[in-house]
Design a protein around this motif. Structure first.
Motif, PDB file in Angstrom:
ATOM      1  N   GLY A  71       0.850  -1.052  -0.006  1.00 26.70           N
ATOM      2  CA  GLY A  71      -0.085  -0.155  -0.032  1.00 26.70           C
ATOM      3  C   GLY A  71       0.896   1.222  -0.048  1.00 26.70           C
ATOM      4  O   GLY A  71       0.594   2.438  -0.678  1.00 26.70           O
ATOM      5  N   SER A  75       0.570   4.152  -2.978  1.00 27.46           N
ATOM      6  CA  SER A  75       0.311   5.469  -2.556  1.00 27.46           C
ATOM      7  C   SER A  75       1.325   6.340  -3.240  1.00 27.46           C
ATOM      8  O   SER A  75       0.880   7.497  -3.603  1.00 27.46           O
ATOM      9  CB  SER A  75       0.162   5.611  -0.974  1.00 27.46           C
ATOM     10  N   VAL A  86      -5.048   1.456  -5.794  1.00 26.66           N
ATOM     11  CA  VAL A  86      -4.880   0.774  -4.671  1.00 26.66           C
ATOM     12  C   VAL A  86      -3.683  -0.300  -4.702  1.00 26.66           C
ATOM     13  O   VAL A  86      -3.372  -0.970  -5.639  1.00 26.66           O
ATOM     14  CB  VAL A  86      -6.373  -0.054  -4.282  1.00 26.66           C
TER      15      VAL A  86
END
Length: 170
Positions: A71, A75, A86
């Motif tokens: 993640g 990001s 995602v």
């Protein structure tokens, strides 16, 4: 075996243009990260990818990053590429693809899944009813399980008439 067959096989994502998408009736793309948009593990600025994504968005193409990367890594790139997405998606689980399609608000037949792996990107995209686009991996420096999968991918792709060597451009 057809679940493992990509609809298109290309050398680089930059080959995907608004014209390419229109010819296939596509209005959106789900995009893998590692070895598709940027080399595996890289955090180096990729101005070419940022420009490419911006051009597609300006043409009205919906973009969504669907990555199995962490993640945190996803990001990092989402903020630079300028579109949603995602990490830790769980590809090839069709649920991940359905969530991404919901985020784009587009039906599966209008969206292409672009990635460098047959057993995650192509399989998942095909299971979700999408147009799958396999791109030649940007680098060969992947995880051990990915290197093993590459050997199997070559066998599958040869069955469909594709000469496939990661990292070797045609």
């Amino acid at each position: 075996m057809s679940l493992f067959r990509p609809r298109d096989v290309i050398d680089h994502v930059a080959q995907i243009t608004p014209h390419f998408l229109a010819a296939r009736g596509l209005n959106g793309l789900l995009l893998d990260l590692d070895n598709t948009l940027v080399p595996y593990g890289s955090y180096a600025e990729e101005g070419e990818m940022v420009r490419w994504a911006g051009e597609l968005r300006s043409a009205g193409v919906g973009l969504y990053l669907l990555s199995n990367a962490t993640g945190k890594r996803a990001s990092f790139w989402i903020s630079r590429l300028g579109f949603a997405g995602v990490g830790m998606a769980g590809k090839p689980n069709p649920r991940a693809f359905r969530k991404a399609l919901d985020a784009l608000a587009l039906p599966p037949h209008a969206v292409g899944m672009v990635g460098d792996q047959v057993f995650t990107d192509v399989l998942g995209g095909n299971l979700a009813g999408m147009h799958t686009i396999l791109v030649r991996p940007l680098a060969v420096n992947a995880l051990p399980h990915t290197r093993a999968a590459r050997r199997l991918e070559r066998l599958v792709l040869r069955r469909y008439g594709h000469d496939w060597e990661p990292g070797r451009r045609r």
